[in-house]
Every structure is written in C-alpha cells, then in structure tokens.
Design a protein around this motif. Structure first.
Motif, PDB file in Angstrom:
ATOM      1  N   GLU A  67       0.814  -1.215   0.000  1.00 54.87           N
ATOM      2  CA  GLU A  67       0.000   0.000   0.000  1.00 54.87           C
ATOM      3  C   GLU A  67       0.852   1.272   0.000  1.00 54.87           C
ATOM      4  O   GLU A  67       2.009   1.273   0.432  1.00 54.87           O
ATOM      5  N   VAL A  75       2.028   4.743   1.381  1.00 52.44           N
ATOM      6  CA  VAL A  75       2.039   5.516   2.625  1.00 52.44           C
ATOM      7  C   VAL A  75       1.822   6.996   2.308  1.00 52.44           C
ATOM      8  O   VAL A  75       1.368   7.763   3.155  1.00 52.44           O
ATOM      9  N   LYS A 119       5.346   3.989  -1.727  1.00 52.80           N
ATOM     10  CA  LYS A 119       4.909   2.791  -1.011  1.00 52.80           C
ATOM     11  C   LYS A 119       5.818   2.529   0.184  1.00 52.80           C
ATOM     12  O   LYS A 119       6.924   3.066   0.268  1.00 52.80           O
ATOM     13  N   ALA A 120       5.355   1.707   1.099  1.00 52.64           N
ATOM     14  CA  ALA A 120       6.172   1.293   2.237  1.00 52.64           C
ATOM     15  C   ALA A 120       7.433   0.611   1.719  1.00 52.64           C
ATOM     16  O   ALA A 120       7.366  -0.237   0.813  1.00 52.64           O
ATOM     17  N   LYS A 133      -1.295   7.523   4.475  1.00 58.23           N
ATOM     18  CA  LYS A 133      -1.944   6.264   4.868  1.00 58.23           C
ATOM     19  C   LYS A 133      -3.439   6.325   4.587  1.00 58.23           C
ATOM     20  O   LYS A 133      -4.265   5.849   5.361  1.00 58.23           O
ATOM     21  N   THR A 142       2.773  10.144  11.643  1.00 57.55           N
ATOM     22  CA  THR A 142       2.861   9.422  10.375  1.00 57.55           C
ATOM     23  C   THR A 142       4.150   9.727   9.634  1.00 57.55           C
ATOM     24  O   THR A 142       4.746   8.848   9.008  1.00 57.55           O
ATOM     25  N   GLU A 178       5.466   6.290   9.740  1.00 55.53           N
ATOM     26  CA  GLU A 178       5.274   5.353   8.633  1.00 55.53           C
ATOM     27  C   GLU A 178       6.217   5.692   7.476  1.00 55.53           C
ATOM     28  O   GLU A 178       6.490   4.851   6.621  1.00 55.53           O
TER      29      GLU A 178
END
Length: 635
Positions: A2, A4, A28-29, A64, A79, A160
C-alpha cells in the motif's frame, strides 16, 4: 504494497503565487523516492505542504489514506518523520535528549518523556549503530554523526515514512555514504522515504524511483536508470554530463563535464577587460541620458537605547531580530508577527505551544560571545537575507563598553541599526515599554509591563517583612555534575536574589555565558537550604535531581536531606534561566512560593494560567498548568 503517501494534482504556494503546480506522486512502504532539481524549483515548498506547514490550493495529499487537510500537526508527526539538513544547535544537549525530542508527538502536552519513551529513543540510536554517542554533547560530535542523530530522532517518532531534506548536505564523502547506507537500511525495514538531493549519483545508490523537478512541476519520473541520462540532466540543470558504467553489473554514475573546451577558453581570453575609467565614463553617459527620479527615503526616528546611544531607525518597524533569546521572547509576547528569525531551533515545549508561523521562522543564531554558553551560531548572511528593520541586544551583564563595541561593529557590518537594552530582571517593565513603543504596540506593552510592576511591587513589599536571619540560602546547580553555578548578582541566577533568597555561591561571575566552576568542598561548606537544578539532561530518569537523594555526596547537603530540590518549569522558554527571558516574571512568583510558602500563598495554578493567557495568548486548562508546574505543587 500500500501507499504511505499519495499526492494527487497538488498545487500550493504563497501570497505571491503558485510554486508547486499539479504534482502527482506516490510512495509505497519500503520505497525510496529521490527528488532531483536545481535550487528554487519548489522542493522546500513541496515538503512544507507534505508536513502540513502550508495550505493546499488544489489537489490532495493522503497519508496512509487520510487526507492531510483533516489531520492535526500531531497526527501528521505520528505518520511522517522529518529530517532537516544538518545543523549545529546553540546548546549542548546530550544525544539521547535530542533523540528523545522525537517523542514529542507521542507525549501529552506538558508531560515528561516516560521510561518507555527513553527506551524507544535508545532503540533508535541502536538501529543506526550510534548508541555509543548517547551521552555525548550533540554540539561536539561530527557532522555525519549529527545527521545520523537527526535520523534517529525521526525514527523515534515511530513514523510510517520519512521526509529528508538534503540529508547529505555539508557532509564529507565518507559521511555521505554512511548516511545513504542508513537510508537503505531504513527502507528495508519498511519505511517509505522521500528525499531531496543535489547529487544524481545518490539516486543510483539510494533510490527505487526518481522524480525530476523544474519550475514547480515534475517533468519526469521512473527508475534511476530510466530518468537520469545526459538529455534529462541538460534539461534540468543546464549542464552536460557523461553517463558511465561503474562495473559489469550495470551500476552507473553521472559525471559532469566542464562547459568550455580549450578552443572556447582561448576565445574568452580575447575579450578585453574594461578599465575603471571606462566604466565610470559609461555610467556618466547613461546618467546624462536618463531622467533623474527623486530619492525616496523611508520615514525615520531617533531612538536612544539603554546604553545612551542615539540610533536612527525606521519609524515603522515591521521586522526585528534579537541576537539573544531574551529579545525573541519579549517580541513574541508583544508582536509575534514582527520576529524576523529565531536564535535556535524550537524545542519540544515550544513545538507544543507555538503556532505554525513561529515554528517556520528561519534560525539566525546567537551572538555567543555575550550569550548562550559561549556558543556562537550567529549567521550574518542569514540575518542580511532576513532583512530585519532593527537588531536588538539585551545585555546579560551591566551594559558596558564591550556590549557597545559589539553593537557598533555589527551595525557597521550589516548596515542595520542595532539597539541595546538592559536584561536585568528588575528593569523588565521599563524594557517591555521601550520595545513596545519601538514596535508600535505601546498599549499591549503597557498591559504586560503593568502586570510585572504589580507582581514585583507586591513581592518586594512582602519580602521587606522577612528578616535577614530567616532568609533561605539557595544554590543553583548546573550541568550533570551540578558543580557549575552562578554567583550572587549574576543575571543568569538573579531570580534567586529578587525572590529574597541568599545565593550561597561565593564565587566570581563569568561574563555573558556564566557557569562558574565550584568545588565539592565549597558546596559542602555552603550547605544550602534549597537547590535549583538545570542539569541539561532534560527528562532523563537518571538526571541529577533523581540521583541526588542516593548520591553519597549530594545526600549530605541540607537541601537534599529535606527534599528541597527543584527543577524550574518551562514552556515557550524557561522560567528561571537558559535562556533567561520574560518568563522570569512567573519564575519569580514560583521561586517566592518555594522559599517562603507561609508568606507567599500564591495559587500557582491560577497564576500560571493568568501569565500564559496574558503574555502568550494561550489558554491553559487547570490540568495543563498542573502538569507544567510538576512536583512543586506537591512539596
């Protein structure tokens, strides 16, 4: 995997117009996005929007999956971790304290870091292999180590993703590689990373994707191999480069080429230089051909400062810079919109209480010869760029020739008027009125000065009834050892004197920065009734105030035996010292309550709320005021 971060058609900027125009990106992560582009193309503005510092005109930023428009600064900080360019702070906080500051968004307002917070900070240091630095002064480690500490601080936020503004700037070649290696390791742990850099090769070393930015727009995006080539570098930077393979595995490097070849250099040599008389004649001819317009001079006034100097300043002051935090604090209370810049990066208490405008001000430094522990961070070029209408000094010793010479030298160097004011606590009312008049906010200044006069006069009246034999002796303990102090009459410790205490330290004052060394034998001989502690260890569980009761030396002293040891509160600046500020007014109330509770029956919660409401326009709840005051309420 997913996203971020997801940016959709983002447009943002300032009053002068749009800077970032229609950008769409995602991260993305575990992915690293490198943004390349020359100075002034909008990278910093782009980051400010991502961090919620400036508004969005069109488009969306999703963190997110949440729209940033509906998120508070605290939510964003949970975040996104932000790593600024490397800097040297003006105060020697320990490395572990700097990293613990990353927990600010996870801590309730006015609360102290918990044992768990400190453990997380320790783990952040361990993750980058720099745990051996934890107790070293942040000001004394290398540039590469400082940058790793800043990354550790961001990791301690438990974000994140990370936003990194030129993380390798001002670092030598070796430290650049160490930082890039750390970025790769963080990415492998699942952190999404957005970073800017001025070195295309860094994108090959640390980057899954690259975005080229020019004139506020993304002009190309993709893998480093796809995006970084000779044509794109010429388009973005206006220079010729040669792409070369480093090894047989396809690793590339980007080599810049000199603009002129040998033939071009020879042609340049043939261009004749103009002599000074030719230049002067050319100017005279141009002036004769041009209609002369009247010179517009801004309206000015002659101001007499507290050193007796008469200085010509603009009648309308719109921007002021104080070359120590005492001035910045008073300006914030009087007219926060007129602060040209800060002396040091905002600390956690300021980040919790100050508004966005204050937190985004440039850091211009401190005149360390006269202030700030001897650390000189004053950036003359940055001050020139900020263009304040006036610079103000507030003396931490009696106004003398050294202070005057410093002001005169600075005024001549920067071509900006410099005014000197007296930083003595008992002259606070007068200084507030003078600076208020200078800034055109006399009514506001009178309100604050009258508050000081009323409290100060009431304290003096009550202290007059306390006999000399009943006065409490006080020792001011500084540094983790507690064996640095300020003597009687020193500006850094004068809250003790004006609160009716007897400063126990019989030593000579060190001008400006203070912190006079004393011996353990002297301290045992003085045997004070009360100890005030500022150990520069922040809220570490092992700081001096917590070590004192069980320490073989400190436990022998009267104040420690009776539990009369205190750390001054602080919010938007300290109440007692480091830096001494307008907050010493509430610090004076706090100190009299500690020394003579039977004489001064202050309701400290009410007094605290009144002070912050009046001076900082901040409405504290009773619980917040209690948290700010800490254990003092229970003693």
């Amino acid at each position: 995997m997913e996203n971020v971060l997801e940016i959709k058609n983002l447009t943002c900027g300032y009053k002068t117009g749009d800077v970032v125009k229609g950008i769409s990106l995602s991260v993305k992560a575990g992915e690293i996005l490198c943004i390349l582009g020359p100075n002034g193309v909008g990278k910093t503005t782009f980051f400010k929007a991502m961090l919620g510092f400036i508004g969005i005109r069109r488009g969306e930023i999703l963190l997110k999956g949440r729209n940033i428009r509906g998120m508070s600064f605290t939510d964003i900080a949970k975040t996104v971790g932000y790593v600024p360019q490397s800097h040297t702070p003006p105060f020697p906080f320990s490395v572990i304290d700097v990293v613990t500051m990353g927990r600010t968004s996870r801590i309730s307002p006015f609360a102290s870091p918990s044992v768990s917070d400190i453990e997380i900070a320790e783990e952040a240091l361990d993750s980058l292999g720099i745990s051996h630095l934890r107790y070293k002064a942040y000001t004394e480690i290398s540039g590469g180590e400082r940058q790793l500490v800043l990354i550790s601080r961001a990791i301690a936020q438990e974000p994140e993703m990370l936003v990194m503004d030129e993380p390798t700037s001002n670092l030598d070649f070796g430290n650049q590689i160490k930082v890039l290696d750390s970025i790769n390791r963080l990415s492998s742990r699942g952190l999404g990373i957005v970073m800017t850099t001025h070195f295309p090769n860094h994108a090959f070393l640390s980057g899954n994707r690259v975005a080229l930015m020019k004139h506020g727009e993304i002009i190309d995006e993709g893998s480093p191999d796809e995006v970084i080539n000779e044509a794109s570098m010429r388009r973005v930077y206006g220079i010729d480069v040669k792409m070369m393979n480093v090894d047989d595995k396809g690793v590339k490097t980007c080599v810049p080429l000199l603009k002129y070849n040998d033939d071009q250099v020879e042609e340049l040599k043939k261009i004749p230089f103009l002599k000074m008389k030719d230049i002067t004649k050319k100017r005279e001819n141009e002036e004769n051909m041009t209609e002369m317009k009247p010179l517009m001079v801004p309206e000015t006034s002659l101001v007499t400062d507290m050193a007796g100097r008469k200085v010509l300043v603009k009648a309308q002051i719109n921007s002021v810079f104080g070359y120590n935090p005492m001035v910045t604090a008073i300006t914030f209370c009087l007219a926060p919109d007129k602060i040209a810049g800060l002396n040091m990066p905002p600390m956690p208490p300021e980040r919790m209480m100050a508004d966005e405008q204050y937190l985004n001000l440039p850091v211009l430094g401190i005149m360390g010869e006269l202030f700030g522990g001897g650390v000189h961070t004053f950036n003359a070029e940055a001050v020139k760029k900020a263009k304040p209408d006036v610079i103000i000094s507030m003396s931490l010793s009696k106004v003398d020739e050294i202070e005057v010479q410093t002001a005169e030298r600075l005024q001549a160097e920067l071509n900006i008027p410099v005014l000197i004011y007296d930083g003595a606590l008992d002259r606070s009312g007068d200084v507030i009125r003078r600076i208020g008049a200078l800034l055109g906010v006399s009514r506001r200044a009178e309100e604050l000065a009258s508050y000081f006069d009323e409290k100060y006069d009431r304290i003096k009246s009550k202290l007059a009834k306390i006999s000399a034999k009943d006065r409490k002796t006080v020792y001011y303990a500084q540094s983790p050892t507690g064996l640095l102090t300020e003597p009687r009459g020193a500006r850094h410790g004068e809250v003790i004197d004006f609160a009716g205490g007897v400063n126990a330290a019989e030593v000579f004052e060190q001008r400006g920065c203070g912190k006079t060394k004393v011996s353990a034998d002297d301290l045992l001989r003085w045997n004070p009734d009360v100890i005030v502690i500022m150990s520069d260890e922040m809220k570490s569980k092992d700081r001096l105030i917590n070590r004192m009761p069980s320490d073989p030396f400190w436990s022998c002293i009267r104040a420690v035996k009776k539990g009369h040891i205190y750390e001054p509160p602080g919010g938007m600046y300290g109440w007692f010292d480091r830096p001494p500020s307008v907050n010493r007014i509430i610090g004076l109330i706090w100190m009299t309550q500690i020394l003579y509770p039977d004489t001064f029956k202050w309701d400290m919660v009410s007094e605290t709320r009144e002070f912050y409401k009046l001076f900082y326009r901040i409405d504290l709840s009773e619980k917040q005021a209690e948290s700010l005051l800490g254990p003092v309420l229970k003693k």
